[in-house]
Design an enzyme around this catalytic site. Structure first.
Site, short mmCIF file in Angstrom:
data_model
loop_
_atom_site.label_atom_id
_atom_site.label_comp_id
_atom_site.label_asym_id
_atom_site.label_seq_id
_atom_site.Cartn_x
_atom_site.Cartn_y
_atom_site.Cartn_z
N PRO H 9 -110.31 -21.50 -93.15
CG PRO H 9 -110.99 -19.54 -94.20
CD PRO H 9 -110.17 -20.04 -93.06
CG ASN H 10 -112.77 -22.74 -98.29
OD1 ASN H 10 -113.87 -23.28 -98.40
ND2 ASN H 10 -112.64 -21.41 -98.33
NE ARG H 17 -109.81 -24.07 -101.99
CZ ARG H 17 -109.17 -23.22 -101.20
NH1 ARG H 17 -108.63 -23.65 -100.08
NH2 ARG H 17 -109.06 -21.95 -101.52
CE1 TYR H 22 -104.73 -23.21 -101.69
CE2 TYR H 22 -106.43 -23.83 -103.28
CZ TYR H 22 -105.82 -22.88 -102.48
OH TYR H 22 -106.29 -21.60 -102.49
CG ASN H 73 -102.89 -22.36 -94.14
OD1 ASN H 73 -103.32 -21.27 -94.54
ND2 ASN H 73 -102.62 -23.37 -94.96
CB ALA H 76 -109.78 -16.74 -97.69
CD GLU H 97 -99.80 -15.27 -92.33
OE1 GLU H 97 -99.58 -14.31 -91.54
OE2 GLU H 97 -100.30 -15.12 -93.45
CG HIS H 99 -100.05 -18.60 -96.69
ND1 HIS H 99 -101.41 -18.45 -96.59
CD2 HIS H 99 -99.53 -17.57 -95.97
CE1 HIS H 99 -101.70 -17.38 -95.86
NE2 HIS H 99 -100.58 -16.82 -95.47
NE ARG H 106 -103.44 -19.12 -105.30
CZ ARG H 106 -104.32 -19.58 -104.41
NH1 ARG H 106 -103.92 -19.77 -103.16
NH2 ARG H 106 -105.56 -19.83 -104.75
#
Lengths: 150, 150, 150, 150, 150, 150, 150, 150, 150, 150, 150, 150
Positions: H9-10, H17, H22, H73, H76, H97, H99, H106
């Site tokens: 998502p996103n 964003r 990012y 990835n 969230a 996985e 990121h 964070r």
């Protein structure tokens, strides 16, 4: 119809305290603004501010039978004053809780409130406009109550 | 000025689902009401409802550059959808979170929200009137943003 | 009498996924088995499976007024989908939650469910036989409801 | 085939104790009902009830080599008796845990059980019908075990 | 000098229960072994086992004034029986707590004990040899106490 | 057969530090005592003490292939040194953890240890006699291992 | 009017056990004292003590229909016996919980009780005088109940 | 050899964003880059992005038997989607996985992931270069698996 | 360009310690491998290993101004050494944290690290290949830094 | 002998506030009742009520040397006022804490008190009769103290 | 009179490391400053710095009988080194703990210290002036101790 | 230069209250002492004490523009008064928090403070000398501020 606006600890410093968080308006500015809006809505409005937990409780008690709704910004007391919570739960008029800042985007200890569970509704994060929205909500709740009673 | 109202999961059942908690108005009633209020305020208004987390995120993305503010009732997704939170954090228009019921006087797992930290402000507990207050707040934020930009 | 069986995420892989935990039967095998049992009991039975949280919610909504009871295996959504929980709480027919494996003897994060509090009853740990027991329980609840209403 | 039904503390008061939670059937009613169902299934059935944690453990031990499966409603001991848990883990016959009420929709301290991790499966929330489902599950498990051994 | 060895719930099953965790020796084997060792040390030894929390407490009370030290394997009661803890705290003779398995390398709920805080010392993880070490520790504590008193 | 006794931080102060908790014997007294006991048992014994976590780990590594068992009193490192835990888990000889005081009747932060899960067994609370019991346990474990290997 | 006084685990040791915490009076002294006070109040009084959780539950059950109120000192069972809690919740006569010591100024694990939520009221910290106050409270509650029923 | 890259998502907003978190590369830039690298390595590469949890699960299922490894990835969903976790655990090909940002520096709620426990390995914090490292890792795992199988 | 590879506690045992978790390669094998890869990339490489927390901190300090990037496998110190964390935060060169095993699929106490928040990125779970990926990441970060500075 | 009765926040509303929880008696009724009882016991009695935490502390300080015992119903301050707790701990006369309702059967945040640990004893749940029991307890404690001092 | 100043991990980097948190003074600057102040006060002063936990413990031990008081800045070891805590508790001279920064306004994991409970007093947040205040406190404590002893 | 010393709840009892914790000096003694020291330093000093949270907040507000620094001993309010915390955060002069006792070696609920995060520095555990150190720190901070402003 009579609305009482209660402001808790440190709100007397508004405009002077951490303006990046709380804005540049003083409490006096906000009260003047609300008085004008109340006039437009045809409702009477009163104000009380204290840094004393006991004085806020006394004020809530005294208002029983005298006001149609209360708008309260409990400030830091939101987060731990169970005595204030009990006072709100004890009164019979509607209570709207408002906050200037979005308490959920600040320090973790501000994410939890003890007062929110017993008010009718909560508004937070719109700066001085939170008070304007609070006034509209209070008037709406007071009217519903009047029509329920009649 | 264009405002988008997004409703999350189970809000399509409004009026039929647990009326003692959520009231007797259907989502359609609320939307009709808001459309009327928007007209009075001279703003355009649009509606979207979905039970799909991904559809709500898609909708927030698509609205970039097309709306001036969003009013969102994320329903249960408020409490755990970090993906929705990230979508709200990613968009550039103001977002007002609203809830029909006072989530702080319900089950403990509803006292915590992941979305509240990234919206501009939150309104909860005023029933359908939460949407009315939300509309006013959204318009106010959109106007501030227009005047900041100009 | 009509019973709907809803299966959540990853259950379409049954028989292929971790057989030491979930057994060798495919979802098709289980459905065929249940259809036969339903026939013996003289009840109509339908099936739905989706990996999409929103699709499961939509399905629960659509079933209102069309089925007499639902058997749901929410899979992993049991543990965090408050939206699914709200959907179950919103419908008016009885809901039986079932799990193939004994979720209380697996990883700690599977010991907590958000859906169990709002279903009528829960059955877990009997493999495909959990569905058989679930069917009997659903029929029993639907009958009670019919006799309560008449 | 022989099935033993063990009932824990306060279940002797059934029918007299908090009927809104536990129903109007006495333990005797439930046992008579189960005896009849067992007869239909062609299995022998025995009953034991005690308020003493130690007596329940003794009973589980004594049943080794004498019964083909046990149905246990451990009552409140589900939530803290690790000694009972160890007794269940120590026996070699299948054990089905049942609860009359849906323990997950009651007080938070009833959401956690120490026994569920070591039983074969759990059934909760169907009132006296939980025992009927438990009997079917116990017979199924005992048959599987017989066919595994032969 | 007289030593009492108290064994708690499920230890009567020793040798038959989960031998990979608790070993192949029966409780009888361990007691015979200890009797022999006690003879070598010139001390009298007695044994008690019960699955009943109350019976273990009664036994600790009765031993006051009759034994010089107690070796106790409280089994699962170690983890939650505050009543047993209070009984140990109430007696005037030394108490040695022993466990067959290393409770700290098992399930998390076995890492916490309520009895350990009030015993003189604890020995765990050496299988039946834990009892042998416990006997030596108990004799040593009893001798220290005799010389302290004289 | 060779046994190594490792003592962790602050144990060099023994006899001088908080004698009401740790007794009046110096580490030298305890070592002399153990040497004598080892001689009686016909086993060789060596000693190491350091306040440095890294030195204790180095010592455990170096002992591989040279000793038959280790007795370790990790002192305060028991409570947080996962590095020491990993070193104990990595070696192939048996390890007995001992403590002078009953760590479970002291401050809460001493009730949790990270090393106990990976040693063969633990002895705590018997003062200098904990070392004597530790020696016996270590010899017993080393003998079992020799007989397992032969 | 008949009052029953139930004492839980280790209270039979009163006067002999930790007198600095529990005082010098034996349970017999307290019972003699209460019998005298009951006589003055014109009420019948009975006593029961057991270290067995199950026996305390049995006793509460048997008293249904035979006593007008119960005074219970559940001792350590206050802190974890949910079975005892359920027994108290199941009976129909008033129950007063008393403690000799102030449990809130002792170890943290004594600050939490599971029984207090279901008794009518709680008295703690006044030594043997807690029983005297408990008798008065029990008589008052029994009288209220008689006048409510008549 | 075929590698599939799945983005959650996103991530479709990448580059637009929160660029300070990012980076400025769009998802398209990253995919173009990876395609080029894959070509150099002689492996086929495919891409999928969705904001829908269910669509990501469907995609993982469909890839069974068609790809040699997956780079995911989960955005969230890493932090709460147990359904996604179960899908990863159910597939038979290796999963890496990745990121973009260092999730451990964070907000606290991003320090915990539910997916990491079931992937082969995790790479986080290197911006778009995380994908390059992920491609290398995926190819290495796929090769190991091919040589294990042959 | 110069890269330093730092290995923490127990990594000197690699190949000999729990090979099912850490693989069969010795630390020497891994270092030889990396040296070769570094040569291909045209970068200088150095190695340091210690079981001493303080020595690892000293090494990080000494490297200031001498290396272009560091690859660190902090072993168990990842989980609690705030001193090591502070050392990493204090240096000015990029730091890549690597782990051989997937720490998120091991014991719960290994899921939390204190060092990850202050490194540039983290790679875990790829066995010796984690070092290879770490080298590539370190070189990439060092190059970025050189181009940022120039 | 002089006894002071202190009532905390919101108790001035007694009889008017949530009568289902706190009963129909006003604070005045309770005080009149107590005055009569005190007269019978031949003790002098005084009353103080305030909603101000500081005023309650001032009152406790001023009473030093003037009263023989205090009965305090701290209301909501029981749950968080460490300042009140310190004031109670600082005075030299006995203090009895009373509550009208059974605080342990209400909301979870009322189960914990900070004052209870420093009072002599606590009485809760008997409605206005809690004050009567409190008076008897206070007189008893004051007499013990007088006889201890003489 | 002799005062020893001990500095823990990373303090050797002072002036170079995160100057916005720790200031621009090097450790050398601070030591020079303190030496001058000590001279004015007529006391001898010594300095020790190490990144090694064990070396700090050794230093505290060696100082027994040689110094009159110690000022320690344990750096990150404050937060987890129970071994250092035990060393401080074991020595007989007064110890003053100081921190340059206000640890209570930094990351949550710095709010908890294990050393503070056993020092005489703590000073934090005044930058290099913390050392000056620490010196005055140490001299005051040493003088008190001398006058207590004489 | 003007310094204000603010003392919170119960500090007016100093010398009379728990002297083993707080020493024998009265608040008057401490103030006299400080006045003398202030005179030596050539600074003006004022004192305020109240048991009222609101009065302490009012005092902090009033001091804005009138004092150069404040020394505050918030007593028990340190641990929960977020209102006091906000007042300290709102003022523009430096604030030094002091405590007589070492709050970190007392009850667990005193280890956490809400005020420490917003003061400039904290000093605790030196008895009345804490005030002397606080005065020096306050003067130093006020001077830094004057030189920063000039």
């Amino acid at each position: 119809m009579k609305i009482l606006v209660i402001n808790g600890p440190n709100l007397n410093l508004l405009g002077r305290r951490e303006p990046q968080t709380y804005g540049k308006n003083t409490l006096r500015d906000i009260e003047d603004n609300l008085r004008e809006q109340a006039e437009h809505l045809g409702v009477e409005i009163d104000f009380f501010q204290s840094n004393h937990e006991g004085a806020l409780i006394d004020c809530l008690h005294t208002a029983i039978g005298k006001v149609d709704a209360v708008i309260i910004n409990p400030g830091a007391y939101s987060h731990y004053s169970i005595a204030l919570r009990d006072a709100i739960a004890a009164v019979d008029y509607p209570v709207v809780e408002i906050h200037l800042s979005n308490i959920y985007s600040r320090e973790p200890f501000r994410h939890h409130t003890v007062t929110s569970a017993v008010v009718n509704g909560q508004i937070s994060g719109f700066g001085p406009f939170s008070y304007t929205l609070g006034l509209m909500a209070a008037v709406d709740l007071a009217r519903q109550r009047q029509s329920d009673e009649s």
